[in-house]
Design an enzyme around this catalytic site. Structure first.
Site, PDB file in Angstrom:
ATOM      1  N   ASP A  13     -30.268  33.709 -10.779  1.00 45.14           N
ATOM      2  CA  ASP A  13     -31.430  33.273 -11.454  1.00 45.14           C
ATOM      3  C   ASP A  13     -31.430  33.787 -12.951  1.00 45.14           C
ATOM      4  OD1 ASP A  13     -33.652  31.929 -11.823  1.00 45.14           O
ATOM      5  OD2 ASP A  13     -34.774  33.327 -10.289  1.00 45.14           O
ATOM      6  N   CYS A  67     -63.574  61.938   9.478  1.00 44.56           N
ATOM      7  CA  CYS A  67     -63.559  60.537   9.398  1.00 44.56           C
ATOM      8  C   CYS A  67     -62.753  59.860  10.480  1.00 44.56           C
ATOM      9  CB  CYS A  67     -62.995  60.325   8.131  1.00 44.56           C
ATOM     10  SG  CYS A  67     -62.821  58.451   7.622  1.00 44.56           S
ATOM     11  N   ARG A 100     -28.102  25.796 -22.486  1.00 40.13           N
ATOM     12  CA  ARG A 100     -27.797  24.390 -22.310  1.00 40.13           C
ATOM     13  C   ARG A 100     -28.713  23.523 -22.447  1.00 40.13           C
ATOM     14  NH1 ARG A 100     -29.238  23.273 -15.934  1.00 40.13           N
ATOM     15  NH2 ARG A 100     -31.284  22.914 -16.516  1.00 40.13           N
ATOM     16  N   CYS A 112     -60.762  59.950   1.234  1.00 39.86           N
ATOM     17  CA  CYS A 112     -62.089  60.138   1.885  1.00 39.86           C
ATOM     18  C   CYS A 112     -61.983  61.779   2.144  1.00 39.86           C
ATOM     19  CB  CYS A 112     -61.911  59.379   3.324  1.00 39.86           C
ATOM     20  SG  CYS A 112     -63.293  60.021   4.343  1.00 39.86           S
ATOM     21  N   LEU A 119     -27.813  20.720 -10.994  1.00 41.42           N
ATOM     22  CA  LEU A 119     -27.453  20.292  -9.637  1.00 41.42           C
ATOM     23  C   LEU A 119     -28.614  19.768  -9.041  1.00 41.42           C
ATOM     24  CD1 LEU A 119     -25.604  23.682  -8.824  1.00 41.42           C
ATOM     25  CD2 LEU A 119     -24.522  21.413  -9.154  1.00 41.42           C
ATOM     26  N   LYS A 143     -19.718  24.248  -3.701  1.00 43.66           N
ATOM     27  CA  LYS A 143     -18.881  23.446  -4.969  1.00 43.66           C
ATOM     28  C   LYS A 143     -17.647  23.071  -3.971  1.00 43.66           C
ATOM     29  CE  LYS A 143     -20.280  25.904  -8.750  1.00 43.66           C
ATOM     30  NZ  LYS A 143     -19.829  26.906  -9.750  1.00 43.66           N
ATOM     31  N   ASP A 185     -40.937  29.006  -9.636  1.00 40.52           N
ATOM     32  CA  ASP A 185     -39.708  28.154  -9.608  1.00 40.52           C
ATOM     33  C   ASP A 185     -40.167  27.011  -8.732  1.00 40.52           C
ATOM     34  OD1 ASP A 185     -38.791  29.357 -11.885  1.00 40.52           O
ATOM     35  OD2 ASP A 185     -37.282  30.204 -10.994  1.00 40.52           O
ATOM     36  N   TYR A 201     -42.632  24.530  -8.988  1.00 41.53           N
ATOM     37  CA  TYR A 201     -42.063  23.653 -10.092  1.00 41.53           C
ATOM     38  C   TYR A 201     -41.340  22.609  -9.050  1.00 41.53           C
ATOM     39  CZ  TYR A 201     -39.534  21.550 -13.801  1.00 41.53           C
ATOM     40  OH  TYR A 201     -38.764  20.907 -14.715  1.00 41.53           O
ATOM     41  N   ASP A 202     -40.382  23.218  -8.101  1.00 39.84           N
ATOM     42  CA  ASP A 202     -39.633  22.327  -7.438  1.00 39.84           C
ATOM     43  C   ASP A 202     -40.113  21.477  -6.704  1.00 39.84           C
ATOM     44  OD1 ASP A 202     -37.267  23.504  -8.503  1.00 39.84           O
ATOM     45  OD2 ASP A 202     -36.973  24.857  -6.884  1.00 39.84           O
ATOM     46  N   LYS A 261     -26.405  31.740  -6.278  1.00 38.80           N
ATOM     47  CA  LYS A 261     -26.968  30.768  -7.489  1.00 38.80           C
ATOM     48  C   LYS A 261     -27.806  32.073  -8.297  1.00 38.80           C
ATOM     49  CE  LYS A 261     -29.569  27.066  -8.550  1.00 38.80           C
ATOM     50  NZ  LYS A 261     -30.481  27.370  -9.551  1.00 38.80           N
ATOM     51  N   CYS A 286     -66.391  56.272   1.538  1.00 42.40           N
ATOM     52  CA  CYS A 286     -65.470  55.714   2.340  1.00 42.40           C
ATOM     53  C   CYS A 286     -65.929  54.710   3.047  1.00 42.40           C
ATOM     54  CB  CYS A 286     -65.021  57.121   3.303  1.00 42.40           C
ATOM     55  SG  CYS A 286     -64.068  56.572   4.686  1.00 42.40           S
ATOM     56  N   GLU A 303     -20.923  29.926  -3.980  1.00 42.77           N
ATOM     57  CA  GLU A 303     -21.358  30.988  -5.052  1.00 42.77           C
ATOM     58  C   GLU A 303     -22.808  31.379  -4.845  1.00 42.77           C
ATOM     59  OE1 GLU A 303     -20.170  29.662  -8.569  1.00 42.77           O
ATOM     60  OE2 GLU A 303     -17.756  29.439  -7.846  1.00 42.77           O
ATOM     61  N   LYS A 350     -31.382  26.103  -2.167  1.00 45.79           N
ATOM     62  CA  LYS A 350     -32.519  26.829  -2.425  1.00 45.79           C
ATOM     63  C   LYS A 350     -32.965  27.512  -1.437  1.00 45.79           C
ATOM     64  CE  LYS A 350     -34.113  26.141  -6.408  1.00 45.79           C
ATOM     65  NZ  LYS A 350     -34.405  25.574  -7.705  1.00 45.79           N
ATOM     66  N   CYS A 352     -66.509  55.906   6.919  1.00 44.97           N
ATOM     67  CA  CYS A 352     -67.635  56.872   7.203  1.00 44.97           C
ATOM     68  C   CYS A 352     -68.626  57.202   6.386  1.00 44.97           C
ATOM     69  CB  CYS A 352     -66.883  58.302   7.786  1.00 44.97           C
ATOM     70  SG  CYS A 352     -66.111  59.235   6.163  1.00 44.97           S
ATOM     71  N   TYR A 356     -18.843  30.819 -14.352  1.00 47.32           N
ATOM     72  CA  TYR A 356     -18.425  30.218 -12.946  1.00 47.32           C
ATOM     73  C   TYR A 356     -18.000  28.644 -13.222  1.00 47.32           C
ATOM     74  CZ  TYR A 356     -23.473  28.907 -14.228  1.00 47.32           C
ATOM     75  OH  TYR A 356     -24.520  28.637 -14.714  1.00 47.32           O
TER      76      TYR A 356
HETATM   77  S1  IVH Z   1     -22.557  25.541 -11.589  1.00 47.09           S
HETATM   78  C1  IVH Z   1     -22.473  20.902 -12.752  1.00 47.09           C
HETATM   79  N1  IVH Z   1     -22.945  27.790 -10.180  1.00 47.09           N
HETATM   80  O1  IVH Z   1     -28.164  26.866 -11.487  1.00 47.09           O
HETATM   81  C2  IVH Z   1     -22.761  22.467 -12.220  1.00 47.09           C
HETATM   82  N2  IVH Z   1     -24.782  26.998 -11.505  1.00 47.09           N
HETATM   83  O2  IVH Z   1     -29.415  24.158 -10.813  1.00 47.09           O
HETATM   84  C3  IVH Z   1     -23.176  23.229 -13.222  1.00 47.09           C
HETATM   85  N3  IVH Z   1     -26.482  28.524 -11.516  1.00 47.09           N
HETATM   86  O3  IVH Z   1     -27.691  25.095 -14.559  1.00 47.09           O
HETATM   87  C4  IVH Z   1     -23.592  24.684 -12.578  1.00 47.09           C
HETATM   88  N4  IVH Z   1     -25.286  30.296 -10.641  1.00 47.09           N
HETATM   89  O4  IVH Z   1     -28.047  27.715 -14.554  1.00 47.09           O
HETATM   90  C5  IVH Z   1     -23.359  26.941 -11.088  1.00 47.09           C
HETATM   91  N5  IVH Z   1     -22.684  29.982  -9.508  1.00 47.09           N
HETATM   92  C6  IVH Z   1     -23.144  29.163 -10.202  1.00 47.09           C
HETATM   93  C7  IVH Z   1     -24.698  29.155 -10.606  1.00 47.09           C
HETATM   94  C8  IVH Z   1     -25.163  28.154 -11.408  1.00 47.09           C
HETATM   95  C9  IVH Z   1     -26.817  29.835 -11.334  1.00 47.09           C
HETATM   96  C10 IVH Z   1     -27.566  27.793 -12.354  1.00 47.09           C
HETATM   97  C11 IVH Z   1     -27.139  27.165 -13.554  1.00 47.09           C
HETATM   98  C12 IVH Z   1     -27.282  25.595 -13.375  1.00 47.09           C
HETATM   99  C13 IVH Z   1     -28.146  25.653 -12.313  1.00 47.09           C
HETATM  100  C14 IVH Z   1     -28.051  24.632 -11.410  1.00 47.09           C
END
Ligand code: IVH
Length: 672
Positions: free
Chosen positions: A121, A435, A140, A430, A88, A294, A38, A41-42, A119, A412, A117, A318, A415, A228
């Site tokens: 995975d 040794c 999604r 060994c 996000l 948030k 990930d 990717y980012d 995040k 080994c 909150e 992140k 030795c 959430y």
């Molecule tokens: S809020 C518009 N809260 O992270 C806001 N997302 O990069 C919608 N995710 O698509 C997301 N934990 O799959 C929110 N506590 C959390 C989250 C959370 C994981 C994921 C989610 C979202 C992605 C955003």
């Protein structure tokens, strides 16, 4: 971050990045089989974004920067979201987070309260409840259209099929479906047992689980869920006014919410929360890859609105990547103090989470072969917290032409002695007691209480003796003089005298203790007593064939093999000869064949820690009373004497219905 365009033109680089991102999206979202982490990717996406910002003419409408997630797969009915499921923007460091805070404060005219909150995975799903009943569910997808996974979601026990009476007429509950680490480990364990390829990570296993054709297979995967956010809903008046209260409301409705959400009054508190969880993430039973921040006030959220596809009222902080790819230059082997061969990876240095990683553990040979990790492979390296970095596995697509399956060296590396690979063990060892890699530990063990019991010779002195080249093996202990010992740092003459006299005193411990002290695999107090009692002299033990050894009651084939192997090694025989020459007693009274006594004919197994006796002492009393002590529990065992922390032997005894005694019970038998 610098834009790495190398020799390529910005246009070429942008197109290259798009290709790689699309490929990664496809593998991640459609195949559930990611080829890059990930974090990588980012990085790709971030570079592309910057490139497009610097060269707006390069931005295309179909660029992955303009889209959320991947294309829906065709296997499921489309699921249209009434309110789009957006993603996000990311913050990668404190500066990004402060910039977000400043933007919000400017637009809001004040610093608002935030909710932080974890995040999770996993993967975002939207659950539609009508009059409190779960009627449909979708992934999604691209944010507007996902996949209809209703039957599968109904099979997830963590998701309520009915909400409590407080539910409004219509409500979309949005949240994260995920797989806990423990369920993931169990799932992969079961897959490996069935020779199926293990999943790369819990997220992919969860995604795969949700997209099963048969809901029963989804159910098997034991997904969890945290709610959430809301999507569409009726009855706006019934809903809370803040994000924090929304989470509490979800809980009242019966929707699981993550317990760690915290309201923060300032950006400093937000930062502290992020830092704290970056440290503590490994303590959770599920994976998190950051913190979602948030604006708490839902009305303010609505006023702040969106900038493109990203909300202005929230951001994802992140965590630094825990994984990176690099080239495995060489597999080297380190010999531990106990003689264990530990393979490790010599890597092309790579930065992970702010630290340059040059080496990583490869666990053991069996693991290397199972994961098929080879020299010259590009590998994924994981580094988390204080844990030693380890190699996750090879990136097979990048394997060069000529590579060879890994084999641990037969000799080994320290030795040159032969390496022993016990059949039931994932490690190799060994076999040379002299040794250099092992001498310190061997000396410490030789002098320890259950062995030759030499007071004053512990780990520190053992290390000093080896460093000063006063001991190359345990027999050298007997050549130590007061002067030589006193020459060591922090060793007073009086202590030196005491040590020399303790060493002298150890000469009369007898054969059983010497056999323990030599550090032969599987030979602890019980087995040593059996061997000493049976053979009487060290020569007899050394000359005994494997079959002869195994014929001793209580000595199993594995122990016999280990003893025979040990004494086949020339350096080990040389140590014994030198012990003999210095006057160490290498004989023992033979165990009389038929002993009369209260325990005659009874077989005992000792396990766990007894309150007053060591196991060796207890074994001594049992043997003296005519009983026999063996190491393994079988149907032939008469009694198991179990102390604290008795493990598998006790369980086996219980399952076989064998009489179990504690120390007091054993005393009573001995006195009978
Ligand atoms: S809020 C518009 N809260 O992270 C806001 N997302 O990069 C919608 N995710 O698509 C997301 N934990 O799959 C929110 N506590 C959390 C989250 C959370 C994981 C994921 C989610 C979202 C992605 C955003």
């Amino acid at each position: 971050m610098a834009v790495k365009s190398g020799n390529a033109s910005p246009a070429e680089r942008a197109s290259d990045l798009r290709g790689r991102i699309e490929d990664a999206n496809y593998r991640y979202h459609v195949l559930d089989d990611p080829a890059i982490s990930d974090a990588e990717y980012d990085l790709l996406l971030r570079e592309l974004k910057m490139l497009e910002e610097q060269h707006p003419e390069l931005a295309t409408p179909d660029s992955p920067t303009q889209r959320v997630g991947g294309a829906p797969s065709s296997d499921f009915t489309p699921y249209r979201h009434d309110v789009p499921m957006l993603s996000l923007a990311n913050a990668f460091d404190e500066d990004d987070l402060r910039a977000f805070g400043a933007r919000v404060a400017k637009l809001a005219g004040k610093t608002p309260a935030y909710v932080c909150e974890l995040k999770i995975d996993g993967l975002a799903i939207s659950l539609r409840y009508e009059n409190g009943v779960l009627v449909s569910a979708g992934t999604r997808g691209d944010g507007s259209v996902g996949e209809d996974v209703t039957p599968n979601v109904r099979a997830i026990r963590a998701i309520p099929r009915r909400l409590s009476d407080a539910a409004p007429a219509r409500l979309d509950v949005r949240g994260e479906a995920y797989l806990s680490r423990s369920e993931f480990a169990a799932l992969n364990g079961a897959r490996e047992a069935r020779a199926l390829t293990p999943f790369a990570n819990p997220r992919n296993a969860a995604a795969g689980g949700l997209r099963q054709k048969d809901p029963r297979l989804t159910a098997e995967r034991r997904l969890s869920f945290f709610g959430y956010a809301t999507g569409a809903f009726d009855d706006a008046d019934a809903l809370p006014r803040t994000q924090f209260e929304l989470l509490a409301y979800f809980q009242i409705l019966g929707v699981p919410v993550n317990p760690h959400a915290t309201r923060c009054a300032s950006l400093d508190d937000v930062l502290a929360f992020c830092r704290e969880w970056e440290e503590a993430r490994e303590t959770l039973d599920y994976e998190i890859d950051g913190i979602v921040i948030k604006v708490d006030d839902l009305e303010l959220q609505a006023r702040l609105g969106y900038a493109g596809k990203d909300p202005r009222w929230a951001i994802a902080f992140k965590f630094r990547a825990q994984e990176a790819r690099t080239k495995l230059l060489k597999i080297d082997v380190n010999v531990s103090r106990s003689g264990k061969l530990n393979p490790f990876a010599v890597l092309d240095p790579v930065a992970i989470g702010g630290v340059t990683v040059r080496m990583a553990t490869l666990h053991n040979e069996a693991d290397i072969v199972r994961k098929d990790i080879r020299e010259s492979d590009t590998v994924i390296v994981h580094r988390a917290g204080d844990v030693i970095p380890y190699v996750v596995g090879p990136v097979l697509e990048l394997r060069p032409k000529k590579t060879r399956v890994y084999k641990i060296p037969a000799k080994c590396p320290v030795c040159g002695s032969p390496v022993d690979h016990p059949e039931d063990d994932v490690f190799s060892y060994c076999t040379n007691a002299a040794c250099p890699a092992q001498v310190r530990e061997r000396i410490r063990h030789y002098a320890s209480r259950g062995a030759m019991d030499i007071e004053g010779v512990g780990d520190v002195l053992a290390g000093a003796l080896v460093d000063a080249r006063l001991c190359r093996d345990v027999a050298d202990l007997y050549d130590l003089t007061v002067e030589r010992l006193a020459s060591l740092p922090r060793m007073a003459e009086k202590s030196a005298r005491n040590v020399v006299s303790a060493i002298e005193g150890s000469k009369s411990r007898g054969l059983a203790r010497v056999l323990v002290a030599l550090g032969i695999r599987y030979v602890g107090g019980q087995n040593a007593s059996l061997l000493a009692g049976e053979f009487g002299t060290v020569e007899a033990v050394m000359e005994a064939s494997e079959e002869r050894l195994a014929a001793v009651a209580g000595i199993g084939p594995q122990i016999a093999e280990s003893v025979a192997f040990f004494f086949r090694q020339k350096p080990n025989r040389a140590i014994v000869a030198r012990l003999d020459a210095t006057g160490v007693a290498l004989t023992a009274p033979r165990t009389p064949k038929v002993v009369a006594g209260p325990l005659a004919g009874k077989t005992f197994v000792l396990t766990g820690t007894l309150p007053d006796w060591t196991r060796e002492e207890a074994a001594g009393y049992i043997v003296a009373a005519g009983g026999k002590v063996v190491s393994g529990v079988s149907k032939k065992t008469d009694y198991v004497v179990a102390g604290d922390e008795a493990g598998s032997k006790l369980i086996k005894a219980q399952s076989l219905g064998i009489a179990i005694l504690d120390e007091a019970g054993l005393r009573a038998l001995l006195n009978a």
